[in-house]
Design an enzyme around this catalytic site. Structure first.
Site, PDB file in Angstrom:
ATOM      1  N   ASP A 205       6.716  -4.483  -1.811  1.00  0.00           N
ATOM      2  CA  ASP A 205       5.293  -4.162  -1.599  1.00  0.00           C
ATOM      3  C   ASP A 205       4.636  -3.646  -2.875  1.00  0.00           C
ATOM      4  O   ASP A 205       3.544  -4.065  -3.241  1.00  0.00           O
ATOM      5  CB  ASP A 205       5.132  -3.111  -0.490  1.00  0.00           C
ATOM      6  CG  ASP A 205       5.428  -3.670   0.880  1.00  0.00           C
ATOM      7  OD1 ASP A 205       5.934  -4.799   0.958  1.00  0.00           O
ATOM      8  OD2 ASP A 205       5.150  -2.974   1.878  1.00  0.00           O
TER       9      ASP A 205
ATOM     10  N   SER B 221      -0.118  -0.482   3.089  1.00  0.00           N
ATOM     11  CA  SER B 221      -1.049   0.562   2.637  1.00  0.00           C
ATOM     12  C   SER B 221      -0.308   1.611   1.804  1.00  0.00           C
ATOM     13  O   SER B 221      -0.841   2.154   0.843  1.00  0.00           O
ATOM     14  CB  SER B 221      -1.768   1.222   3.824  1.00  0.00           C
ATOM     15  OG  SER B 221      -0.906   2.076   4.544  1.00  0.00           O
TER      16      SER B 221
ATOM     17  N   GLU C 122       6.715   4.880  -3.135  1.00  0.00           N
ATOM     18  CA  GLU C 122       7.106   4.232  -1.873  1.00  0.00           C
ATOM     19  C   GLU C 122       8.327   4.931  -1.262  1.00  0.00           C
ATOM     20  O   GLU C 122       8.421   5.085  -0.047  1.00  0.00           O
ATOM     21  CB  GLU C 122       7.458   2.763  -2.131  1.00  0.00           C
ATOM     22  CG  GLU C 122       6.314   1.794  -2.006  1.00  0.00           C
ATOM     23  CD  GLU C 122       5.979   1.453  -0.565  1.00  0.00           C
ATOM     24  OE1 GLU C 122       5.278   2.248   0.087  1.00  0.00           O
ATOM     25  OE2 GLU C 122       6.397   0.386  -0.094  1.00  0.00           O
TER      26      GLU C 122
ATOM     27  N   GLY D  14      -0.510   2.011   8.153  1.00  0.00           N
ATOM     28  CA  GLY D  14       0.677   1.929   9.016  1.00  0.00           C
ATOM     29  C   GLY D  14       0.656   0.681   9.875  1.00  0.00           C
ATOM     30  O   GLY D  14       1.072   0.706  11.027  1.00  0.00           O
ATOM     31  N   ALA D  15       0.197  -0.435   9.320  1.00  0.00           N
ATOM     32  CA  ALA D  15       0.055  -1.650  10.124  1.00  0.00           C
ATOM     33  C   ALA D  15       0.819  -2.835   9.542  1.00  0.00           C
ATOM     34  O   ALA D  15       0.661  -3.954   9.999  1.00  0.00           O
ATOM     35  CB  ALA D  15      -1.425  -2.000  10.265  1.00  0.00           C
ATOM     36  N   GLY D  16       1.637  -2.584   8.521  1.00  0.00           N
ATOM     37  CA  GLY D  16       2.444  -3.672   7.967  1.00  0.00           C
ATOM     38  C   GLY D  16       1.813  -4.387   6.793  1.00  0.00           C
ATOM     39  O   GLY D  16       2.383  -5.341   6.265  1.00  0.00           O
TER      40      GLY D  16
ATOM     41  N   SER E 232      -9.514   3.482   1.468  1.00  0.00           N
ATOM     42  CA  SER E 232      -8.839   2.204   1.581  1.00  0.00           C
ATOM     43  C   SER E 232      -9.492   1.364   2.663  1.00  0.00           C
ATOM     44  O   SER E 232      -9.939   1.898   3.680  1.00  0.00           O
ATOM     45  CB  SER E 232      -7.371   2.461   1.926  1.00  0.00           C
ATOM     46  OG  SER E 232      -6.673   1.253   2.003  1.00  0.00           O
TER      47      SER E 232
END
Ligand SMILES: Nc1ncnc2c1ncn2[C@@H]1O[C@H](COP(=O)(O)OP(=O)(O)O)[C@@H](O)[C@H]1O
Ligand SMILES: C[C@@](O)(CCOP(=O)(O)O)CC(=O)O
Ligand SMILES: [Mg+2]
Length: 404
Positions: free
Chosen positions: A189, A144, A178, A139-141, A134
């Site tokens: 998302d 992912s 998810e 884990g950054a908003g 990727s």
């Protein structure tokens, strides 16, 4: 007809423009896919009979399972009760996950196994490798987790020969993926990672594609401060349970922000858009999901007067975006980026919003040389994001025949 191996699936990350967290409480929200940040998943034959291998080098995780043991498990997930993961299924999977102690690895493996056992019951191949790369920060908003869930669900439906290809099916299964990672996602998302573009989303209803009148100029900044969506969503729930009346009124304000935001985007009303970005960030801060590291981005954009900043995604670290005001001063914007990168060690991204959603690349549509190049992207664990983009990004110079 069974799809021939190898093949590749891909799905984008996203930016939530308005309504993260409130989306979980059935309030409307707006998200757009990020065209240039994507997950790529290669499904290839494995030289080891009766084995399923996961190779997830971005999180330094690889694992093998016995295919028959997995396929002997009953698929217990019922979509009629799709608010919940099946507890029985979770219990069945427990022994397959027990050796994995790292949380990041555990969430990804649980997502994989839950989808695999429920989707791939009539598998034609019994020795398979799933290699995932990727270009999204993890884990950054930027979604992912949804992006890997969509790529996995799409690949498994292909392996299972679900014809015709159906994005609603992919979306439905990736929502389950998810859930394995987040606990209680809204579904925004995975919807935008599946369908691409920009969407107006309300949990439990059909989402609508949204067309923005103007191109939105924004700078995306990753603080590199790690956090987990699952923990932040749980914190907001605890606050809601403690102060339901107060939090409900904040969530209702967020609802108004999203509704006004949709109008502002459609009508190209930039001034309102900027006001709404500021208000939404303030409301998220009041829910306790900002972070001093995110506030630094906001303060700097305020000081330089270049536009409005809002955290995006679950917050608590991770990313914020800054929408630039009309006629912004390019020198001030350069200074903004330089300060963030050099002084704070943040990473800034320039990306367009609203690119294609999930997509499929078949090996029989590629010549031998190109296929080898692509395989080497996955085989070499040190391949950089830039090298991945050069070859695999839809619309890059290689013009690969991605099927949307
Ligand atoms: N490239 C990747 N390889 C393996 N697992 C990934 C990858 N990207 C995301 N994940 C999974 O998703 C989780 C992060 O999801 P989340 O906390 O929702 O953050 P976000 O979706 O904002 O990036 C990770 O813990 C990991 O389990
Ligand atoms: C906080 C939330 O609204 C968005 C989470 O996004 P991310 O995983 O931080 O990219 C949760 C959700 O809508 O599922
Ligand atoms: Mg996520």
């Amino acid at each position: 007809m069974t799809i021939s191996l190898p093949f590749i699936t891909s799905a984008p990350g996203k930016v939530i423009l308005f309504g993260e967290h409130s989306a979980v409480y059935n309030k409307p929200a707006i998200a757009a896919s990020v065209s240039s940040l994507r997950t790529y998943l290669l499904i290839s034959e494995l030289n080891e009979p009766n084995t399923i291998e996961l190779d997830f080098p971005d999180i330094e995780f690889s694992h093998k399972w016995n295919t028959n043991e997995l396929l002997n498990l009953k698929p217990l997930h019922s979509h009629s009760n799709d608010e919940q993961l099946s507890e029985l299924q979770k219990d069945q999977l427990e022994p397959f996950l027990s050796e994995i102690s790292n949380k990041l690895h555990g969430h990804a493996a649980f997502c994989f196994l839950y989808l695999f056992v429920n989707i791939c019951q009539d598998l034609h191949h019994t020795a398979l490798k799933f290699t995932l790369r990727s270009t999204l920060p993890i884990g950054a908003g930027l979604g992912s987790s949804a992006s890997i869930s969509v790529a996995l669900a799409m690949a498994m439906l292909e392996l299972q020969d679900v014809i015709p290809r159906d994005k609603d099916q992919i979306n439905k299964w990736s929502y389950i993926g998810e859930k394995c990672i987040h606990g209680n996602p809204s579904g925004i998302d995975n919807s935008v990672a599946t369908h691409g573009g920009a969407i107006f989303f309300k949990k439990g209803e059909e989402f609508k594609q949204l067309r923005s009148k103007n191109k939105i100029d924004l700078i995306l900044t990753d603080t590199r401060i790690p956090r987990s969506t699952k923990a932040l969503v749980a914190n907001v729930k605890a606050l809601y349970d403690k102060e339901p009346k107060l939090i409900e009124s904040i969530l209702e304000s967020m609802e108004t922000v999203s509704l006004r935001g949709a109008d502002a985007l459609i009508n190209g009303d930039n001034e309102t858009l900027h006001t709404l970005v500021r208000i939404n960030h303030g409301l998220l801060t009041s829910l306790g999901v900002s972070h001093p590291g995110l506030e630094k981005i906001k303060i700097l954009s305020d000081e330089l007067g270049i536009g409005e900043t809002k955290l995006t995604g679950a917050g608590g670290g991770g990313c914020a975006f800054t929408i630039l005001k009309a006629g912004y001063n390019t020198e001030q914007v350069r200074l903004f980026k330089q300060t963030l990168e050099k002084e704070l060690n943040y990473k800034t991204f320039e990306t367009d919003l609203g690119g294609i959603g999930c997509s499929l690349l078949k090996s029989n549509s590629l010549d031998k040389g190109m296929l080898e190049k692509i395989l080497s992207v996955f085989q070499n664990k040190k391949t950089t994001s830039q090298e991945i983009d050069e070859i695999l990004l839809p619309n890059s110079e290689t013009k690969l025949p991605w099927i949307c």
